[in-house]
Design an enzyme around this catalytic site. Sequence first.
Site, PDB file in Angstrom:
ATOM      1  N   THR A  14      -1.260   9.761  -1.611  1.00 37.65           N
ATOM      2  CA  THR A  14      -1.116   8.531  -0.773  1.00 37.65           C
ATOM      3  C   THR A  14      -2.864   8.253  -0.778  1.00 37.65           C
ATOM      4  O   THR A  14      -3.589   8.957  -0.921  1.00 37.65           O
ATOM      5  CB  THR A  14      -0.460   7.964   0.559  1.00 37.65           C
ATOM      6  OG1 THR A  14      -1.187   8.688   2.127  1.00 37.65           O
ATOM      7  CG2 THR A  14       0.615   7.450   0.099  1.00 37.65           C
TER       8      THR A  14
ATOM      9  N   ASP B 227       6.665  -8.687  10.394  1.00 41.15           N
ATOM     10  CA  ASP B 227       6.245  -7.991  11.135  1.00 41.15           C
ATOM     11  C   ASP B 227       7.929  -7.797  11.514  1.00 41.15           C
ATOM     12  O   ASP B 227       9.255  -8.449  11.497  1.00 41.15           O
ATOM     13  CB  ASP B 227       5.453  -9.140  12.451  1.00 41.15           C
ATOM     14  CG  ASP B 227       5.965  -8.189  13.978  1.00 41.15           C
ATOM     15  OD1 ASP B 227       6.264  -6.515  13.828  1.00 41.15           O
ATOM     16  OD2 ASP B 227       5.077  -8.513  14.782  1.00 41.15           O
ATOM     17  N   VAL B 228       7.952  -6.728  10.900  1.00 36.57           N
ATOM     18  CA  VAL B 228       8.930  -5.491  10.486  1.00 36.57           C
ATOM     19  C   VAL B 228       9.922  -5.777  12.069  1.00 36.57           C
ATOM     20  O   VAL B 228      11.562  -5.622  11.785  1.00 36.57           O
ATOM     21  CB  VAL B 228       9.418  -4.867   9.955  1.00 36.57           C
ATOM     22  CG1 VAL B 228       8.719  -4.686   8.259  1.00 36.57           C
ATOM     23  CG2 VAL B 228       8.283  -3.430  10.720  1.00 36.57           C
TER      24      VAL B 228
ATOM     25  N   LYS C 171      10.860   9.411  13.248  1.00 34.79           N
ATOM     26  CA  LYS C 171      11.951   9.720  11.785  1.00 34.79           C
ATOM     27  C   LYS C 171      13.215  10.380  11.649  1.00 34.79           C
ATOM     28  O   LYS C 171      13.727  10.306  10.811  1.00 34.79           O
ATOM     29  CB  LYS C 171      10.696  10.586  10.888  1.00 34.79           C
ATOM     30  CG  LYS C 171       9.739   9.395  10.611  1.00 34.79           C
ATOM     31  CD  LYS C 171       9.813   8.731   9.583  1.00 34.79           C
ATOM     32  CE  LYS C 171       8.933   7.846   8.677  1.00 34.79           C
ATOM     33  NZ  LYS C 171       8.582   6.435   8.494  1.00 34.79           N
TER      34      LYS C 171
ATOM     35  N   TYR D 102       6.079  10.377  15.755  1.00 34.25           N
ATOM     36  CA  TYR D 102       5.926  10.134  14.607  1.00 34.25           C
ATOM     37  C   TYR D 102       7.541  10.827  14.324  1.00 34.25           C
ATOM     38  O   TYR D 102       8.450   9.889  13.745  1.00 34.25           O
ATOM     39  CB  TYR D 102       5.486  10.626  13.858  1.00 34.25           C
ATOM     40  CG  TYR D 102       5.374  10.088  12.207  1.00 34.25           C
ATOM     41  CD1 TYR D 102       5.354   9.255  11.858  1.00 34.25           C
ATOM     42  CD2 TYR D 102       4.982  11.549  11.683  1.00 34.25           C
ATOM     43  CE1 TYR D 102       5.105   9.292  10.216  1.00 34.25           C
ATOM     44  CE2 TYR D 102       5.873  11.153   9.955  1.00 34.25           C
ATOM     45  CZ  TYR D 102       5.380  10.082   9.562  1.00 34.25           C
ATOM     46  OH  TYR D 102       5.812   9.684   8.086  1.00 34.25           O
TER      47      TYR D 102
ATOM     48  N   SER E   3       0.821  -1.225   0.000  1.00 35.50           N
ATOM     49  CA  SER E   3      -0.169   0.514   0.051  1.00 35.50           C
ATOM     50  C   SER E   3       0.826   0.927  -0.111  1.00 35.50           C
ATOM     51  O   SER E   3       2.112   1.189   0.059  1.00 35.50           O
ATOM     52  CB  SER E   3      -1.476  -0.048   1.093  1.00 35.50           C
ATOM     53  OG  SER E   3       0.265   0.019   2.690  1.00 35.50           O
TER      54      SER E   3
ATOM     55  N   LEU F 198       3.031   4.371  -0.423  1.00 37.66           N
ATOM     56  CA  LEU F 198       4.742   4.712  -0.771  1.00 37.66           C
ATOM     57  C   LEU F 198       4.967   3.563  -1.709  1.00 37.66           C
ATOM     58  O   LEU F 198       5.974   3.786  -2.273  1.00 37.66           O
ATOM     59  CB  LEU F 198       5.425   4.943   0.030  1.00 37.66           C
ATOM     60  CG  LEU F 198       5.039   6.443   0.098  1.00 37.66           C
ATOM     61  CD1 LEU F 198       5.877   7.506   1.222  1.00 37.66           C
ATOM     62  CD2 LEU F 198       4.794   7.504  -1.133  1.00 37.66           C
TER      63      LEU F 198
ATOM     64  N   CYS G  81       9.421   1.252   3.390  1.00 38.30           N
ATOM     65  CA  CYS G  81       8.498   1.864   4.018  1.00 38.30           C
ATOM     66  C   CYS G  81       7.621   1.400   4.746  1.00 38.30           C
ATOM     67  O   CYS G  81       6.368   2.703   5.214  1.00 38.30           O
ATOM     68  CB  CYS G  81       7.395   1.947   2.354  1.00 38.30           C
ATOM     69  SG  CYS G  81       8.151   2.138   1.136  1.00 38.30           S
TER      70      CYS G  81
ATOM     71  N   ASP H  38       5.064  -7.547   3.800  1.00 40.33           N
ATOM     72  CA  ASP H  38       3.576  -6.772   4.826  1.00 40.33           C
ATOM     73  C   ASP H  38       3.128  -7.898   5.623  1.00 40.33           C
ATOM     74  O   ASP H  38       3.077  -8.873   5.824  1.00 40.33           O
ATOM     75  CB  ASP H  38       3.267  -5.992   3.686  1.00 40.33           C
ATOM     76  CG  ASP H  38       1.905  -4.811   3.889  1.00 40.33           C
ATOM     77  OD1 ASP H  38       2.242  -4.356   3.526  1.00 40.33           O
ATOM     78  OD2 ASP H  38       1.427  -4.473   4.743  1.00 40.33           O
TER      79      ASP H  38
END
Length: 258
Positions: free
Chosen positions: A199, A60-61, A168, A164, A15, A17, A87, A36
Amino acid sequence: MKLNGATAIVTGGCSGLGHATAIALREAGLNVALFDLNEELGSQRVAELGANNTLFCQVDVRDETSVSQALERVAAEFGDIHLLVNCAGIAPAKRLLDKEGKPAPLDGFQTTIDINLVGSFNVARLVAAKMASQSPQGEANERGLIINTASVAGYEGQIGQTAYAASKAGIIGLTLPMARDLAPLGIRVNTIAPGVMGTPMLLAMPDKVQDALTANVQFPKRLGLPAEFAKLVVHMMDNAYLNGETIRLDGALRMPPK
């Protein structure tokens, strides 16, 4: 680095980007592995992008075992891994203190850091280990490229974006030392810091909300296109001298407090 026939991993690739990036990479002739959590959407994306050159892995990253098992699948299917684009991420909003003066829940902050920052680092370190074992290619003797996704919030976090923005900013801070760590191995590291991007989630918002988001974009006066993010990914792969860099993709936007 040669694009056609190379293999890329895109986290959050089903989904936003990540999806736009996967499309651009397939059009450039790469094999693409989508990491994903959404299995149903993953099957749909594989069908759209071409089952012979696209692989979905439910990942799961944050979890080393989950990522490692997926990397084994990618290696078995496509061989060497040449590109990672991180992403996967979340963007919750929570003020440090609410209207009653109660502090924001700590677990929300930790979850955002774990997915956005720790997750990106986790996948990057495991992919880097795979890349390091591969034969170099091309005139630059490259073994691979890692691209992480930050945000303009990493520079100018707005009200309610403590978690957030911190996640980042951490990704921006990772870029140069990670590039320096991996330089002797022929692995490059870059970061893209997008502004307000069009998006599907943002495009579904009312026009007045979109207008407010683009009010401080200088030119072009609009939301960024996911395809423009994807074009920068492809350029980073093609341009071997681009390393250790965070590039803002934001139409000269500078975020106000809110």
